[in-house]
Design a protein around this motif. Structure first.
Motif, mmCIF file in Angstrom:
data_model
loop_
_atom_site.group_PDB
_atom_site.id
_atom_site.type_symbol
_atom_site.label_atom_id
_atom_site.label_comp_id
_atom_site.label_asym_id
_atom_site.label_seq_id
_atom_site.Cartn_x
_atom_site.Cartn_y
_atom_site.Cartn_z
ATOM 1 N N SER A 82 14.837 32.681 -2.204
ATOM 2 C CA SER A 82 13.716 31.874 -2.517
ATOM 3 C C SER A 82 13.450 30.738 -1.604
ATOM 4 O O SER A 82 13.001 29.563 -2.051
ATOM 5 C CB SER A 82 14.002 31.392 -4.091
ATOM 6 O OG SER A 82 15.085 30.558 -4.217
ATOM 7 N N SER A 83 14.380 30.636 -0.598
ATOM 8 C CA SER A 83 14.388 29.087 0.382
ATOM 9 C C SER A 83 13.138 29.148 1.132
ATOM 10 O O SER A 83 12.568 30.082 1.346
ATOM 11 C CB SER A 83 15.639 29.473 1.268
ATOM 12 O OG SER A 83 15.403 30.134 2.399
ATOM 13 N N LEU A 84 12.947 27.797 1.223
ATOM 14 C CA LEU A 84 11.517 27.560 2.110
ATOM 15 C C LEU A 84 11.736 27.980 3.448
ATOM 16 O O LEU A 84 10.757 28.318 4.173
ATOM 17 C CB LEU A 84 11.379 25.928 1.853
ATOM 18 C CG LEU A 84 10.881 25.439 0.536
ATOM 19 C CD1 LEU A 84 11.021 23.985 0.394
ATOM 20 C CD2 LEU A 84 9.700 26.083 0.193
ATOM 21 N N SER A 113 5.673 25.246 -1.823
ATOM 22 C CA SER A 113 6.304 24.998 -3.151
ATOM 23 C C SER A 113 7.586 25.492 -3.462
ATOM 24 O O SER A 113 7.401 26.842 -3.208
ATOM 25 C CB SER A 113 5.234 24.632 -4.127
ATOM 26 O OG SER A 113 4.865 26.105 -4.771
ATOM 27 N N ASP A 114 8.085 24.900 -4.324
ATOM 28 C CA ASP A 114 9.333 25.642 -5.028
ATOM 29 C C ASP A 114 9.724 24.732 -6.141
ATOM 30 O O ASP A 114 9.438 23.778 -6.113
ATOM 31 C CB ASP A 114 10.582 25.999 -4.049
ATOM 32 C CG ASP A 114 11.320 24.829 -3.648
ATOM 33 O OD1 ASP A 114 11.014 23.858 -3.888
ATOM 34 O OD2 ASP A 114 12.584 25.175 -3.104
ATOM 35 N N GLU A 116 12.239 22.708 -8.350
ATOM 36 C CA GLU A 116 13.566 21.914 -8.007
ATOM 37 C C GLU A 116 14.653 22.329 -8.899
ATOM 38 O O GLU A 116 14.491 22.735 -10.164
ATOM 39 C CB GLU A 116 13.292 20.432 -8.299
ATOM 40 C CG GLU A 116 14.461 19.622 -8.074
ATOM 41 C CD GLU A 116 14.107 18.004 -8.397
ATOM 42 O OE1 GLU A 116 14.132 17.287 -7.716
ATOM 43 O OE2 GLU A 116 13.543 18.003 -9.644
ATOM 44 N N SER A 118 16.149 25.272 -9.138
ATOM 45 C CA SER A 118 15.917 26.689 -10.088
ATOM 46 C C SER A 118 17.123 27.485 -10.112
ATOM 47 O O SER A 118 17.311 27.930 -11.171
ATOM 48 C CB SER A 118 14.903 27.447 -9.031
ATOM 49 O OG SER A 118 15.527 27.753 -7.669
ATOM 50 N N ASP A 138 4.438 31.051 -12.111
ATOM 51 C CA ASP A 138 3.749 31.805 -11.397
ATOM 52 C C ASP A 138 2.162 31.851 -11.513
ATOM 53 O O ASP A 138 1.487 31.712 -10.499
ATOM 54 C CB ASP A 138 4.357 33.168 -11.018
ATOM 55 C CG ASP A 138 5.709 33.239 -10.412
ATOM 56 O OD1 ASP A 138 6.100 32.167 -10.016
ATOM 57 O OD2 ASP A 138 6.281 34.291 -10.322
ATOM 58 N N THR A 155 5.341 35.086 -1.352
ATOM 59 C CA THR A 155 6.282 34.390 -2.417
ATOM 60 C C THR A 155 7.422 34.958 -2.368
ATOM 61 O O THR A 155 7.683 36.065 -2.083
ATOM 62 C CB THR A 155 5.826 34.785 -3.816
ATOM 63 O OG1 THR A 155 5.750 36.186 -4.189
ATOM 64 C CG2 THR A 155 4.553 34.134 -4.149
ATOM 65 N N ASP A 158 11.168 31.770 -6.575
ATOM 66 C CA ASP A 158 10.297 30.634 -7.040
ATOM 67 C C ASP A 158 9.435 29.810 -6.091
ATOM 68 O O ASP A 158 8.834 28.705 -6.547
ATOM 69 C CB ASP A 158 11.271 29.525 -8.030
ATOM 70 C CG ASP A 158 12.167 28.995 -7.160
ATOM 71 O OD1 ASP A 158 11.920 27.785 -6.838
ATOM 72 O OD2 ASP A 158 12.930 29.599 -6.756
ATOM 73 N N SER A 159 9.540 30.372 -4.943
ATOM 74 C CA SER A 159 8.763 29.526 -3.992
ATOM 75 C C SER A 159 7.434 30.214 -3.397
ATOM 76 O O SER A 159 7.182 31.680 -3.492
ATOM 77 C CB SER A 159 9.681 29.697 -2.535
ATOM 78 O OG SER A 159 10.968 29.030 -2.835
ATOM 79 N N VAL A 196 8.253 20.891 -9.888
ATOM 80 C CA VAL A 196 8.039 21.633 -8.718
ATOM 81 C C VAL A 196 7.934 20.648 -7.382
ATOM 82 O O VAL A 196 7.021 19.532 -7.729
ATOM 83 C CB VAL A 196 6.720 22.426 -8.980
ATOM 84 C CG1 VAL A 196 6.147 23.032 -7.445
ATOM 85 C CG2 VAL A 196 6.979 23.466 -9.746
#
Length: 276
Positions: A82-84, A113-114, A116, A118, A138, A155, A158-159, A196
């Motif tokens: 889920s990393s940016l 976006s993700d 914080e 999570s 989502d 996606t 959670d990103s 977020v």
């Protein structure tokens, strides 16, 4: 004596009426709670139902890891990063989806976006409750993106990585996401509020040597990573472009000058003022 018995009988009658009313109220509340649970289950099922793939890249991703719904239901969300940074790396390899929304001058605005913290939130809630919270998050993000005609490119956990044709739409979408999260009546997000962090950058994504694309995607991801939960950070390019619109909903505060990993020089960032 007769008078006393009469008073007692009257009190008993009142107590019986009160008891009947209390029971009736409890039954109504129970029925409402059961209806809410059924609605949550239906919403969760709809949110986790995989939509048809819209690109070859997405079809390939699904073939490799299965649908995100299966991953979440099995409680192994860690298998899908889920990393940016991973979203940015994926975008550098698969450009077609983003280029489809590029403006005629070759620019596109990217929103990352993700949620914080999570991972800690998932650990605290457990997989079952986390899936419900994530489904509500989502749905809310997608609704705000659709409202501003953005395109969800990818996606992961959670990103979100979203592309917009112009920076005004991207900033208004970011503003809408933060305001909707603060005001939501969805019980899944009221019981477990999520914060977020959002980053927005606009730049050229079409170049003969391909370098512009990777650089601007990385910048948008880096800016999002610097934001705090509930915050929207934008680059100088976004601030310059949106200031010309005169839209009073887009007000910015200086967020400082920073260095961004992998990107030379210093970069001015601005914080979107969001009244919730």
């Amino acid at each position: 004596m007769t008078s006393t018995l009469g008073v007692l009988s009257a009190l008993l009658a009142v107590a019986l009426v009160v008891a009947v009313l209390v029971v009736a109220r409890l039954r109504r509340r129970l029925a409402l709670a059961e209806a809410m649970v059924r609605q949550l289950e239906e919403d969760l099922d709809a949110a986790l139902r995989p939509r048809p793939p819209v690109s070859s890249a997405e079809r390939a991703m699904r073939a490799l890891v299965g649908t995100a719904a299966r991953v979440r239901e099995r409680g192994v969300a860690g298998m899908l990063s889920s990393s940016l940074d991973d979203l940015a790396a994926w975008a550098s390899d698969e450009q077609s989806d983003i280029l489809q929304v590029a403006a005629p001058d070759g620019t596109v605005t990217l929103l990352f976006s993700d949620i914080e913290d999570s991972t800690a939130l998932n650990d605290r809630l457990g997989d079952k409750a986390w899936v419900r919270v994530l489904a509500a998050h989502d749905a809310l993000v997608r609704a705000m993106v659709d409202k501003r005609r953005g395109r969800v490119v990818k996606t992961a956990g959670d990103s979100f990585m979203v592309a917009f044709r112009d920076p005004v739409a991207a900033v208004l979408a970011a503003r809408g996401i933060q305001r909707a999260l603060a005001r939501t009546l969805d019980p899944r997000l009221r019981l477990t509020p999520v914060r977020v962090r959002i980053g927005v950058h606009t730049g050229t994504v079409i170049s003969r040597d391909g370098d512009y694309f990777g650089r601007n995607v990385s910048m948008a991801a880096r800016v999002a990573a610097l934001a705090d939960g509930g915050e929207v950070l934008v680059t100088q390019a976004v601030r310059d472009e949106t200031s010309e619109s005169g839209d009073r909903r887009m007000r910015f505060e200086e967020a400082g000058t920073v260095e961004l990993k992998g990107l030379p020089g210093e970069h001015d960032l601005w914080r979107l003022v969001v009244e919730t």
